[in-house]
Design a protein around this motif. Sequence first.
Motif, PDB file in Angstrom:
ATOM      1  N   LEU A   5       0.824  -1.203   0.000  1.00  0.00           N
ATOM      2  CA  LEU A   5       0.000   0.000   0.000  1.00  0.00           C
ATOM      3  C   LEU A   5       0.863   1.260   0.000  1.00  0.00           C
ATOM      4  N   THR A   6       0.418   2.277  -0.721  1.00  0.00           N
ATOM      5  CA  THR A   6       1.096   3.567  -0.688  1.00  0.00           C
ATOM      6  C   THR A   6       0.854   4.232   0.663  1.00  0.00           C
ATOM      7  N   GLU A   7       1.658   5.244   0.956  1.00  0.00           N
ATOM      8  CA  GLU A   7       1.507   5.936   2.239  1.00  0.00           C
ATOM      9  C   GLU A   7       0.119   6.541   2.391  1.00  0.00           C
ATOM     10  N   SER A   8      -0.412   7.118   1.315  1.00  0.00           N
ATOM     11  CA  SER A   8      -1.729   7.751   1.398  1.00  0.00           C
ATOM     12  C   SER A   8      -2.825   6.729   1.700  1.00  0.00           C
ATOM     13  N   PRO A  15      -6.523   3.604  14.474  1.00  0.00           N
ATOM     14  CA  PRO A  15      -6.895   2.807  15.648  1.00  0.00           C
ATOM     15  C   PRO A  15      -8.341   2.995  16.068  1.00  0.00           C
ATOM     16  N   LYS A  16      -8.935   1.928  16.586  1.00  0.00           N
ATOM     17  CA  LYS A  16     -10.219   2.050  17.281  1.00  0.00           C
ATOM     18  C   LYS A  16      -9.982   2.443  18.735  1.00  0.00           C
ATOM     19  N   ASN A  17      -8.773   2.111  19.227  1.00  0.00           N
ATOM     20  CA  ASN A  17      -8.401   2.485  20.588  1.00  0.00           C
ATOM     21  C   ASN A  17      -7.683   3.839  20.571  1.00  0.00           C
ATOM     22  N   ASP A  18      -6.425   3.870  21.050  1.00  0.00           N
ATOM     23  CA  ASP A  18      -5.736   5.150  21.220  1.00  0.00           C
ATOM     24  C   ASP A  18      -4.621   5.409  20.217  1.00  0.00           C
ATOM     25  N   MET A  19      -3.924   4.355  19.783  1.00  0.00           N
ATOM     26  CA  MET A  19      -2.747   4.577  18.951  1.00  0.00           C
ATOM     27  C   MET A  19      -2.321   3.274  18.292  1.00  0.00           C
ATOM     28  N   LEU A  20      -1.638   3.388  17.150  1.00  0.00           N
ATOM     29  CA  LEU A  20      -1.072   2.222  16.495  1.00  0.00           C
ATOM     30  C   LEU A  20       0.396   2.065  16.892  1.00  0.00           C
ATOM     31  N   PHE A  21       0.796   0.823  17.120  1.00  0.00           N
ATOM     32  CA  PHE A  21       2.199   0.491  17.357  1.00  0.00           C
ATOM     33  C   PHE A  21       2.602  -0.618  16.386  1.00  0.00           C
ATOM     34  N   ASP A 164       7.351  -9.442   8.096  1.00  0.00           N
ATOM     35  CA  ASP A 164       8.323  -9.202   9.160  1.00  0.00           C
ATOM     36  C   ASP A 164       7.895  -8.087  10.111  1.00  0.00           C
ATOM     37  N   SER A 165       6.607  -7.739  10.100  1.00  0.00           N
ATOM     38  CA  SER A 165       6.150  -6.690  11.014  1.00  0.00           C
ATOM     39  C   SER A 165       4.753  -7.016  11.547  1.00  0.00           C
ATOM     40  N   PHE A 166       4.482  -6.498  12.745  1.00  0.00           N
ATOM     41  CA  PHE A 166       3.214  -6.727  13.427  1.00  0.00           C
ATOM     42  C   PHE A 166       2.644  -5.380  13.869  1.00  0.00           C
ATOM     43  N   LEU A 167       1.379  -5.145  13.546  1.00  0.00           N
ATOM     44  CA  LEU A 167       0.731  -3.870  13.840  1.00  0.00           C
ATOM     45  C   LEU A 167      -0.344  -4.069  14.905  1.00  0.00           C
ATOM     46  N   PHE A 168      -0.309  -3.211  15.931  1.00  0.00           N
ATOM     47  CA  PHE A 168      -1.225  -3.330  17.064  1.00  0.00           C
ATOM     48  C   PHE A 168      -2.055  -2.067  17.237  1.00  0.00           C
ATOM     49  N   ASP A 169      -3.324  -2.270  17.570  1.00  0.00           N
ATOM     50  CA  ASP A 169      -4.223  -1.193  17.965  1.00  0.00           C
ATOM     51  C   ASP A 169      -4.144  -1.135  19.496  1.00  0.00           C
ATOM     52  N   MET A 197       5.248   4.244  16.080  1.00  0.00           N
ATOM     53  CA  MET A 197       3.951   4.570  16.640  1.00  0.00           C
ATOM     54  C   MET A 197       3.320   5.702  15.835  1.00  0.00           C
ATOM     55  N   GLY A 198       1.978   5.785  15.861  1.00  0.00           N
ATOM     56  CA  GLY A 198       1.320   6.858  15.136  1.00  0.00           C
ATOM     57  C   GLY A 198      -0.189   6.757  15.244  1.00  0.00           C
ATOM     58  N   MET A 199      -0.847   7.790  14.747  1.00  0.00           N
ATOM     59  CA  MET A 199      -2.303   7.824  14.777  1.00  0.00           C
ATOM     60  C   MET A 199      -2.918   7.254  13.505  1.00  0.00           C
ATOM     61  N   ASP A 200      -2.085   6.969  12.510  1.00  0.00           N
ATOM     62  CA  ASP A 200      -2.534   6.215  11.345  1.00  0.00           C
ATOM     63  C   ASP A 200      -1.333   5.469  10.778  1.00  0.00           C
ATOM     64  N   PHE A 201      -1.597   4.441   9.968  1.00  0.00           N
ATOM     65  CA  PHE A 201      -0.551   3.540   9.490  1.00  0.00           C
ATOM     66  C   PHE A 201       0.362   4.206   8.460  1.00  0.00           C
ATOM     67  N   GLY A 202      -0.075   5.337   7.916  1.00  0.00           N
ATOM     68  CA  GLY A 202       0.736   6.020   6.915  1.00  0.00           C
ATOM     69  C   GLY A 202       1.729   6.999   7.491  1.00  0.00           C
TER      70      GLY A 202
END
Length: 213
Positions: A5-8, A15-21, A164-169, A197-202
């Motif tokens: 996926l592109t950055e956009s 996240p549905k919670n507070d932040m993505l890690f 090789d990566s894992f994304l958490f809400d 970490m960030g508020m969106d995956f992009g």
Amino acid sequence: NFAALTESKRRAIVPKNDMLFEFDYDAYHLRLIADIVDYQFPEGPAHEHLAKFYGSEDYEESKAKSFQYLYGGIPPDVVQMNPFFSSVDDLSHILWEQFKQQKYIETPIYKRRMMACNLQEMNRNKLLNYLIQATETERNIKTIIKIQRYLYKKKTSLILYNYDSFLFDYCKEDGLELLKGIMKILERNNFLTKIKMGMDFGQMVVLEREKLL
């Protein structure tokens, strides 16, 4: 294919919670093979360690050379000067002889048979690459099982994994200790991750490991 996926487009994942890690493995395939051949990388990035055997190469040049050798074949001079790739070369010879004699090899974790009748136009290096990919998948499955058990009854959830990566809400109510626990699971047996970490995956920013340790 979320990895492509592109950055956009990645910015649509929020996240549905507070932040993505995101926990991203350092030199994952190199470390998978190192685990099989019992080669111990020192602390820190694997590509920085291997750069010492390439002379004055910087990180990106070291990374390019290491993956070139791992996927495209190891030149004799590299086998002689580099103890890691010497062990990888030995492994590839052993696997190839087993494959020719037995007409199969077994994956190291779940002992699945990779049958010659299902693998066309094989050669020694291609067989090694197939084993690496199979080992990656098997280790990730074991890791996901451990993580899902760890997150049971927690608000934080695993929402995506890309090779090789894992994304958490992440939910702040679970505390930083939960992130430390996730890192401990992912980094077992001398595997290293970098954390974003960030508020969106992009738009993810790197988090210093010291802030979690």
